[in-house]
Design an enzyme around this catalytic site. Structure first.
Site, PDB file in Angstrom:
ATOM      1  N   ASP A 112       0.852  -1.204   0.000  1.00 32.60           N
ATOM      2  CA  ASP A 112       0.000   0.000   0.000  1.00 32.60           C
ATOM      3  C   ASP A 112       0.884   1.249   0.000  1.00 32.60           C
ATOM      4  OD1 ASP A 112       0.850  -0.196   2.605  1.00 32.60           O
ATOM      5  OD2 ASP A 112      -1.150  -0.036   3.517  1.00 32.60           O
ATOM      6  N   SER A 113       2.217   1.046   0.011  1.00 33.06           N
ATOM      7  CA  SER A 113       3.151   2.152  -0.226  1.00 33.06           C
ATOM      8  C   SER A 113       2.868   2.781  -1.583  1.00 33.06           C
ATOM      9  CB  SER A 113       4.599   1.650  -0.176  1.00 33.06           C
ATOM     10  OG  SER A 113       4.763   0.515  -0.999  1.00 33.06           O
ATOM     11  N   GLU A 148       9.418  -4.654  10.089  1.00 32.12           N
ATOM     12  CA  GLU A 148       9.833  -3.335   9.576  1.00 32.12           C
ATOM     13  C   GLU A 148      10.286  -2.415  10.709  1.00 32.12           C
ATOM     14  OE1 GLU A 148       7.067  -1.380   6.948  1.00 32.12           O
ATOM     15  OE2 GLU A 148       8.276   0.446   6.863  1.00 32.12           O
ATOM     16  N   GLU A 167      -1.313  -5.671   8.607  1.00 35.91           N
ATOM     17  CA  GLU A 167      -0.449  -5.159   9.673  1.00 35.91           C
ATOM     18  C   GLU A 167      -1.042  -5.440  11.050  1.00 35.91           C
ATOM     19  OE1 GLU A 167       0.337  -1.003   8.932  1.00 35.91           O
ATOM     20  OE2 GLU A 167       1.058  -1.396   6.895  1.00 35.91           O
ATOM     21  N   LYS A 203      -1.267  -9.397   2.711  1.00 35.80           N
ATOM     22  CA  LYS A 203      -0.489  -8.961   3.873  1.00 35.80           C
ATOM     23  C   LYS A 203      -1.319  -7.981   4.674  1.00 35.80           C
ATOM     24  CE  LYS A 203       3.234  -6.058   3.586  1.00 35.80           C
ATOM     25  NZ  LYS A 203       2.747  -4.903   4.382  1.00 35.80           N
TER      26      LYS A 203
HETATM   27  O1  KIV Z   1       3.592  -1.086   1.609  1.00 32.99           O
HETATM   28  C1  KIV Z   1       4.746  -1.533   1.538  1.00 32.99           C
HETATM   29  O2  KIV Z   1       5.493  -1.310   0.571  1.00 32.99           O
HETATM   30  C2  KIV Z   1       5.219  -2.343   2.648  1.00 32.99           C
HETATM   31  C3  KIV Z   1       6.689  -2.612   2.712  1.00 32.99           C
HETATM   32  C4  KIV Z   1       7.380  -1.398   3.160  1.00 32.99           C
HETATM   33  C5  KIV Z   1       6.995  -3.780   3.555  1.00 32.99           C
HETATM   34  O3  KIV Z   1       4.448  -2.731   3.463  1.00 32.99           O
END
Ligand code: KIV
Length: 279
Positions: free
Chosen positions: A44-45, A182, A115, A113
């Site tokens: 989600d980056s 992280e 969090e 994924k």
């Molecule tokens: O959103 C992302 O790119 C991430 C990575 C920084 C692990 O969660």
């Protein structure tokens, strides 16, 4: 050979480090796949590096599905992990399963994924029960930026470090197939890695993890301004792009581009005929 939950686990067991990079589009995913990277994360980056938001919070399920589908079309052998965006899994277990299912069905992800630790274990169990592999994410979890008061390294006090170890064990017990660690001290990541049978993938967590992940714009030198301490710029692709774009501008303005070899020919007789008719 297709990378899967089993091959990643085997890599941990044999000590073969797992390579993961973020990607958000077809072309980049295809290059990474051809290079043989083990896993691609549609993080989600993308909210920050693709869409220009200040943090990851505004990212929607539609954004994630759109980019995950593009990556899936480009990556054949990599294990494809799609991030569950903020508020797509926190509200209820049912919503978490529905949204994880959409990332697999509509986006083509191999895993999702999310969090968090103890507080998301019910969601992890339910998603895994729906046969969708889950990668957990602990430490500096960017969706908690407001709760943390900024992007700050986590697990530096004894209590916080202990909580991270407990969370890691809980998400493993809940069925997570791997965990991203992280922004935590390297020695803490090493302890967690040794305690878990599932692979740990670090970002800003030292080289004691079972693998590493980086945001590709960071590691290829496409980003400008502040760079986190843990980022290594493996290339200066931004400089290459700038040179290419500047050359294009000056050659187009001077008329040097397009040259003869970039144009299509036609029979001269046809041109003479057309010119006559135009007179
Ligand atoms: O959103 C992302 O790119 C991430 C990575 C920084 C692990 O969660």
């Amino acid at each position: 050979m297709k990378n899967t939950v089993s091959t990643l686990l085997k890599q941990k067991q044999s000590g073969d480090k797992i390579t993961m990079l973020t990607a958000y589009d077809y072309t980049t995913a295809k290059i990474m796949d051809e290079c043989g990277v083990n896993a691609i994360l549609i993080g989600d980056s993308l909210g920050m590096v693709m869409l220009g938001y200040e943090n990851t919070l505004p990212v929607t399920m539609e954004d994630m599905i759109h980019h995950t589908a593009a990556v899936s079309r480009g990556a054949v052998n990599t294990f494809i992990v799609a991030d569950m965006p903020f508020m797509s899994y926190q509200v209820s277990v049912q919503e978490a399963v529905i949204n994880a299912g959409r990332l697999v069905k509509e986006g083509g992800a191999n895993a999702v994924k999310l969090e968090g630790g103890a507080e998301v274990c019910e969601q992890i169990k339910a998603i895994v029960n729906a046969s969708i592999p889950v990668v957990a994410h602990l430490g500096l979890t960017p969706q908690s930026v407001n709760a943390f008061g900024g992007f700050k390294v986590q697990g530096k006090s004894y209590d916080k470090a202990k909580k991270l170890i407990e969370d890691a064990l809980l998400i493993q017990e809940a069925g997570a197939c791997a965990v991203v660690l992280e922004g935590i001290p390297a020695k803490l990541a090493e302890i967690i890695t040794k305690k878990l049978f599932i692979p740990t993938i670090g970002i800003g967590a030292g080289n004691g993890c079972d693998g590493q992940v980086l945001v590709y714009q960071d590691m290829l030198g496409l980003t400008t301004g502040h760079t986190a301490k843990f980022v290594k710029r493996f290339a200066e692709a931004g400089e290459l792009m700038r040179k290419g774009i500047n050359d294009y501008i000056s050659e187009t303005k001077s008329g040097a581009f397009p040259a003869e070899e970039h144009t299509y020919a036609v029979d001269e007789e046809i041109i003479s005929q057309l010119l006559k008719e135009c007179e």
